[in-house]
Design a protein around this motif. Structure first.
Motif, short mmCIF file in Angstrom:
data_model
loop_
_atom_site.label_atom_id
_atom_site.label_comp_id
_atom_site.label_asym_id
_atom_site.label_seq_id
_atom_site.Cartn_x
_atom_site.Cartn_y
_atom_site.Cartn_z
N GLY A 122 0.82 -1.21 0.00
CA GLY A 122 0.00 0.00 0.00
C GLY A 122 0.85 1.25 0.00
N ARG A 123 1.86 1.28 0.83
CA ARG A 123 2.76 2.44 0.90
C ARG A 123 3.45 2.67 -0.43
NH1 ARG A 123 7.87 3.56 1.33
NH2 ARG A 123 8.57 1.41 1.57
N LEU A 124 4.00 1.61 -1.01
CA LEU A 124 4.73 1.73 -2.27
C LEU A 124 3.82 2.16 -3.42
CD1 LEU A 124 6.98 -1.44 -1.92
CD2 LEU A 124 7.75 0.95 -1.83
N LEU A 125 2.61 1.63 -3.46
CA LEU A 125 1.67 2.05 -4.51
C LEU A 125 1.32 3.52 -4.37
CD1 LEU A 125 -0.71 -1.05 -4.61
CD2 LEU A 125 0.82 -0.28 -6.45
N ALA A 126 1.06 3.95 -3.14
CA ALA A 126 0.73 5.36 -2.91
C ALA A 126 1.89 6.27 -3.30
CB ALA A 126 0.34 5.57 -1.46
N GLU A 127 3.10 5.87 -2.99
CA GLU A 127 4.27 6.68 -3.36
C GLU A 127 4.41 6.82 -4.86
OE1 GLU A 127 7.57 4.84 -1.35
OE2 GLU A 127 7.08 5.81 0.56
N ARG A 128 3.87 5.87 -5.60
CA ARG A 128 3.92 5.93 -7.07
C ARG A 128 2.68 6.61 -7.66
NH1 ARG A 128 6.98 2.13 -5.15
NH2 ARG A 128 8.78 1.32 -6.25
N GLY A 129 1.81 7.11 -6.79
CA GLY A 129 0.63 7.83 -7.24
C GLY A 129 -0.55 6.97 -7.64
#
Length: 149
Positions: free
Chosen positions: A19-26
């Motif tokens: 979830g964190r990584l996806l959010a960081e990628r927008g």
């Protein structure tokens, strides 16, 4: 993002990181919107300022994961799995349950989006070989990289 409501600590940690990584990628994160893997991916995405949409099986928002940006109360029961998968640009599956397996099958059957699996059940053919259509990832970072590639 698909995964069971009853999950292990390792699955919870992996979902939070995805979830964190996806959010960081927008990316806008879609999930089933309840507990377990779904709550963990919500927590991870929200910690990075991400948008998380829960596609709920119930006709109301009772039991929805805290932190969802939006909750869609479908009243469709498990049929909501088809809505979730049809709305995704990629599908990451963490862990295994019957509902999660149905989401995995629907995503593979769809055939036009990446389907990445992190842990969980392995679906094999009659010769004991992995079926095509699913890419297995070793960790959260690889799962996200494969999904957004």
């Amino acid at each position: 993002m698909c995964g069971p409501r009853d999950c292990t600590g390792a699955e919870r940690d992996a979902a939070r990181e995805v979830g964190r990584l996806l959010a960081e990628r927008g990316a806008v994160v879609l999930c089933g919107g309840y507990t377990g893997v779904m709550a963990a991916v919500t927590e991870g995405a929200r910690s990075a300022g991400g948008l998380v949409v829960g596609v709920l099986s119930r006709a109301d928002r009772e039991g929805a994961a805290p932190g969802l940006s939006a909750a869609i109360a479908t009243g469709m029961g498990e049929a909501r799995n088809a809505v979730l998968v049809a709305s995704a640009d990629a599908v990451i599956v963490i862990g295994g349950s019957w509902g999660t397996l149905s989401e995995l099958a629907l995503a593979v059957r769809r055939g036009d989006v990446p389907v990445v699996q992190l842990g969980g059940w392995q679906v094999l053919d009659e010769r004991g070989e992995q079926l095509p259509g699913v890419t297995r990832a070793a960790d959260a970072e690889e799962a996200v990289r494969l999904a957004v590639a």
